[in-house]
Design a protein around this motif. Sequence first.
Motif, PDB file in Angstrom:
ATOM      1  N   VAL A  59      35.311  31.182  37.318  1.00 14.61           N
ATOM      2  CA  VAL A  59      36.307  30.515  36.468  1.00 14.61           C
ATOM      3  C   VAL A  59      36.970  31.494  35.515  1.00 14.61           C
ATOM      4  CG1 VAL A  59      35.291  28.222  36.650  1.00 14.61           C
ATOM      5  CG2 VAL A  59      34.521  29.769  34.846  1.00 14.61           C
ATOM      6  N   SER A  60      36.363  32.649  35.285  1.00  7.72           N
ATOM      7  CA  SER A  60      36.949  33.648  34.392  1.00  7.72           C
ATOM      8  C   SER A  60      38.143  34.364  35.025  1.00  7.72           C
ATOM      9  CB  SER A  60      35.899  34.683  33.983  1.00  7.72           C
ATOM     10  OG  SER A  60      35.406  35.351  35.141  1.00  7.72           O
ATOM     11  N   VAL A  61      38.337  34.201  36.340  1.00  9.61           N
ATOM     12  CA  VAL A  61      39.442  34.850  37.044  1.00  9.61           C
ATOM     13  C   VAL A  61      40.618  33.876  37.098  1.00  9.61           C
ATOM     14  CG1 VAL A  61      40.211  35.872  39.216  1.00  9.61           C
ATOM     15  CG2 VAL A  61      37.874  36.266  38.416  1.00  9.61           C
ATOM     16  N   GLU A  62      41.718  34.277  36.494  1.00  7.16           N
ATOM     17  CA  GLU A  62      42.928  33.452  36.547  1.00  7.16           C
ATOM     18  C   GLU A  62      43.507  33.509  37.951  1.00  7.16           C
ATOM     19  OE1 GLU A  62      47.501  33.305  34.847  1.00  7.16           O
ATOM     20  OE2 GLU A  62      46.093  34.710  33.938  1.00  7.16           O
ATOM     21  N   LYS A  63      43.952  32.357  38.437  1.00  9.00           N
ATOM     22  CA  LYS A  63      44.592  32.305  39.754  1.00  9.00           C
ATOM     23  C   LYS A  63      46.021  31.825  39.589  1.00  9.00           C
ATOM     24  CE  LYS A  63      40.801  31.358  42.913  1.00  9.00           C
ATOM     25  NZ  LYS A  63      40.282  30.371  43.858  1.00  9.00           N
ATOM     26  N   GLN A  64      46.927  32.485  40.280  1.00  8.67           N
ATOM     27  CA  GLN A  64      48.309  32.032  40.369  1.00  8.67           C
ATOM     28  C   GLN A  64      48.661  31.949  41.843  1.00  8.67           C
ATOM     29  OE1 GLN A  64      51.323  34.163  38.213  1.00  8.67           O
ATOM     30  NE2 GLN A  64      50.110  34.259  36.342  1.00  8.67           N
TER      31      GLN A  64
END
Length: 120
Positions: free
Chosen positions: A76-81
């Motif tokens: 969840v600490s990794v931002e996804k776009q």
Amino acid sequence: MAEGFAQELLGSNWRVASAGVERHGLNPNAVKVMAEVGVDIADHHSKLIDLDYLNSSDLVVTLCGDARDKCPMTPVSVEKQHWPLPDPAGATGTEAEKLAVFRTVRDEIRERVLALREAD
């Protein structure tokens, strides 16, 4: 194309890598349209996602629905776009029509990478 623009436009504060869920090789039309705007990606190659690299990233960008749907889970600490762009490799028609699709996608990727830089 995204890796080429990211390396060119984001600067040394960014660690940039490009990978996919499958290897397809480097499309010569991508090389051609990137060269038109002064970005050389001729030495790039198709790579598979490295889970350790992915999980140590701050941001993961997927470029088409297939990649978004098949991208491995990240913390969840990794931002996804997700950038819902058509895969230009699927373009049909004459060579000129195919190149036009590659140019459209190239230009959209450039604008999105510039937006990342502005948000940084």
